[in-house]
Design a protein around this motif. Sequence first.
Motif, PDB file in Angstrom:
ATOM      1  N   SER A  52     -13.349  25.016 -33.956  1.00 44.53           N
ATOM      2  CA  SER A  52     -12.850  25.770 -32.860  1.00 44.53           C
ATOM      3  C   SER A  52     -12.105  25.721 -32.046  1.00 44.53           C
ATOM      4  O   SER A  52     -11.211  26.523 -31.296  1.00 44.53           O
TER       5      SER A  52
ATOM      6  N   ARG B 127     -26.106  22.507 -29.889  1.00 45.82           N
ATOM      7  CA  ARG B 127     -26.922  23.183 -29.921  1.00 45.82           C
ATOM      8  C   ARG B 127     -26.146  24.470 -29.167  1.00 45.82           C
ATOM      9  O   ARG B 127     -27.436  25.340 -29.585  1.00 45.82           O
ATOM     10  N   GLY B 128     -25.515  24.124 -28.548  1.00 48.31           N
ATOM     11  CA  GLY B 128     -23.972  25.524 -27.609  1.00 48.31           C
ATOM     12  C   GLY B 128     -23.215  25.799 -29.433  1.00 48.31           C
ATOM     13  O   GLY B 128     -22.718  26.720 -28.294  1.00 48.31           O
ATOM     14  N   GLY B 129     -23.281  25.747 -30.235  1.00 46.94           N
ATOM     15  CA  GLY B 129     -21.807  26.209 -30.995  1.00 46.94           C
ATOM     16  C   GLY B 129     -20.934  25.970 -30.663  1.00 46.94           C
ATOM     17  O   GLY B 129     -19.598  26.272 -31.452  1.00 46.94           O
TER      18      GLY B 129
ATOM     19  N   LYS C 223     -31.297  35.679 -27.723  1.00 44.45           N
ATOM     20  CA  LYS C 223     -29.854  34.972 -27.560  1.00 44.45           C
ATOM     21  C   LYS C 223     -28.451  35.629 -27.826  1.00 44.45           C
ATOM     22  O   LYS C 223     -27.408  35.619 -28.225  1.00 44.45           O
ATOM     23  N   ASP C 224     -29.242  36.758 -28.456  1.00 47.01           N
ATOM     24  CA  ASP C 224     -27.791  38.093 -29.126  1.00 47.01           C
ATOM     25  C   ASP C 224     -27.354  38.330 -27.626  1.00 47.01           C
ATOM     26  O   ASP C 224     -26.067  38.296 -27.819  1.00 47.01           O
TER      27      ASP C 224
ATOM     28  N   ARG D 241     -21.992  20.701 -28.093  1.00 49.15           N
ATOM     29  CA  ARG D 241     -21.983  20.616 -29.127  1.00 49.15           C
ATOM     30  C   ARG D 241     -23.457  19.959 -30.332  1.00 49.15           C
ATOM     31  O   ARG D 241     -23.438  20.826 -30.956  1.00 49.15           O
TER      32      ARG D 241
ATOM     33  N   LYS E 283     -30.986  28.365 -24.316  1.00 46.74           N
ATOM     34  CA  LYS E 283     -30.688  28.348 -25.584  1.00 46.74           C
ATOM     35  C   LYS E 283     -32.178  27.500 -26.469  1.00 46.74           C
ATOM     36  O   LYS E 283     -32.753  27.676 -27.256  1.00 46.74           O
TER      37      LYS E 283
ATOM     38  N   ASP F 284     -17.574  23.663 -31.494  1.00 47.13           N
ATOM     39  CA  ASP F 284     -17.144  23.217 -33.146  1.00 47.13           C
ATOM     40  C   ASP F 284     -15.557  23.206 -33.005  1.00 47.13           C
ATOM     41  O   ASP F 284     -15.276  22.910 -32.464  1.00 47.13           O
TER      42      ASP F 284
ATOM     43  N   GLY G 189     -25.801  33.967 -26.598  1.00 46.47           N
ATOM     44  CA  GLY G 189     -24.657  33.826 -26.893  1.00 46.47           C
ATOM     45  C   GLY G 189     -23.548  33.678 -26.191  1.00 46.47           C
ATOM     46  O   GLY G 189     -22.280  32.925 -26.562  1.00 46.47           O
TER      47      GLY G 189
ATOM     48  N   LYS H 108     -20.433  31.712 -25.041  1.00 42.50           N
ATOM     49  CA  LYS H 108     -18.799  31.232 -25.658  1.00 42.50           C
ATOM     50  C   LYS H 108     -18.370  31.775 -24.348  1.00 42.50           C
ATOM     51  O   LYS H 108     -17.213  30.857 -24.257  1.00 42.50           O
TER      52      LYS H 108
ATOM     53  N   ASP I  29     -34.828  29.348 -28.830  1.00 44.69           N
ATOM     54  CA  ASP I  29     -35.129  28.117 -29.608  1.00 44.69           C
ATOM     55  C   ASP I  29     -35.984  27.681 -30.026  1.00 44.69           C
ATOM     56  O   ASP I  29     -37.397  28.268 -30.983  1.00 44.69           O
TER      57      ASP I  29
END
Length: 224
Positions: free
Chosen positions: A193, A187-189, A140-141, A185, A113, A191, A145, A149, A117
């Motif tokens: 959630s 740069r990897g998404g 990435k998509d 936290r 990632k 959060d 990504g 996840k 980027d």
Amino acid sequence: MITVHHLNNSRSQRVLWLLEELGQPYEIRSYERDPVTMLAPASLKAVHPLGKSPVVVTEDGLTLAESGAILETLTERYGNGRLAPAAGSPDAVRYRYWLHYAEGSAMPPLLLKLMFDRIEKAKMPFFAKPIAKGIAQKAKDAFIGPQLKTHLDFMEGELGKGEWFAGDAFTAADIQMSFAVEAARARGGLDASRPRLMAYLERIHARPAYLKAVERGGPYSLLK
């Protein structure tokens, strides 16, 4: 005395933290990344042929590299039963797993990632920019990504089995896992959630030894 060859904003921060948790005296030899390439300076090759950090030299002259191997060795040498579950216990199996998972499984998609980027933001001829951005975004998509996840969901679920990664007690495995979770936290998404992982970060950031390691090691931009 143990010498830690410490590169700013790197995995060597974990070594400082471990030594603070163990109460083991150490000295720091600091190195700064190249501000353009973000690579370690060539002077680290005088310490270890790969020229990467962390590298630790023990008081008896043993040179150690690879953060997982360093943490495991130092914990065995100086832990006196601290920061590791009892050998043969169920938690010992989890402990060893997370020591290896951090770099073997969690970090590769985070590194990818970061690389893609940077490709999107890199300077290049104007006609190449849309092609490079398109390739980076597709990677990435389609792969990075979904992998991130999957790993974040896995880690979140595993923290539901105990307060810490290897069970109910804080261990060196949590120190090893910290870099991956902090990178997620940053740069990897990661959060709100995933509340267990976020609470884990709050717990480690509140530990006095963690704070002392950051104080001694210098500013740590992964915290941003």
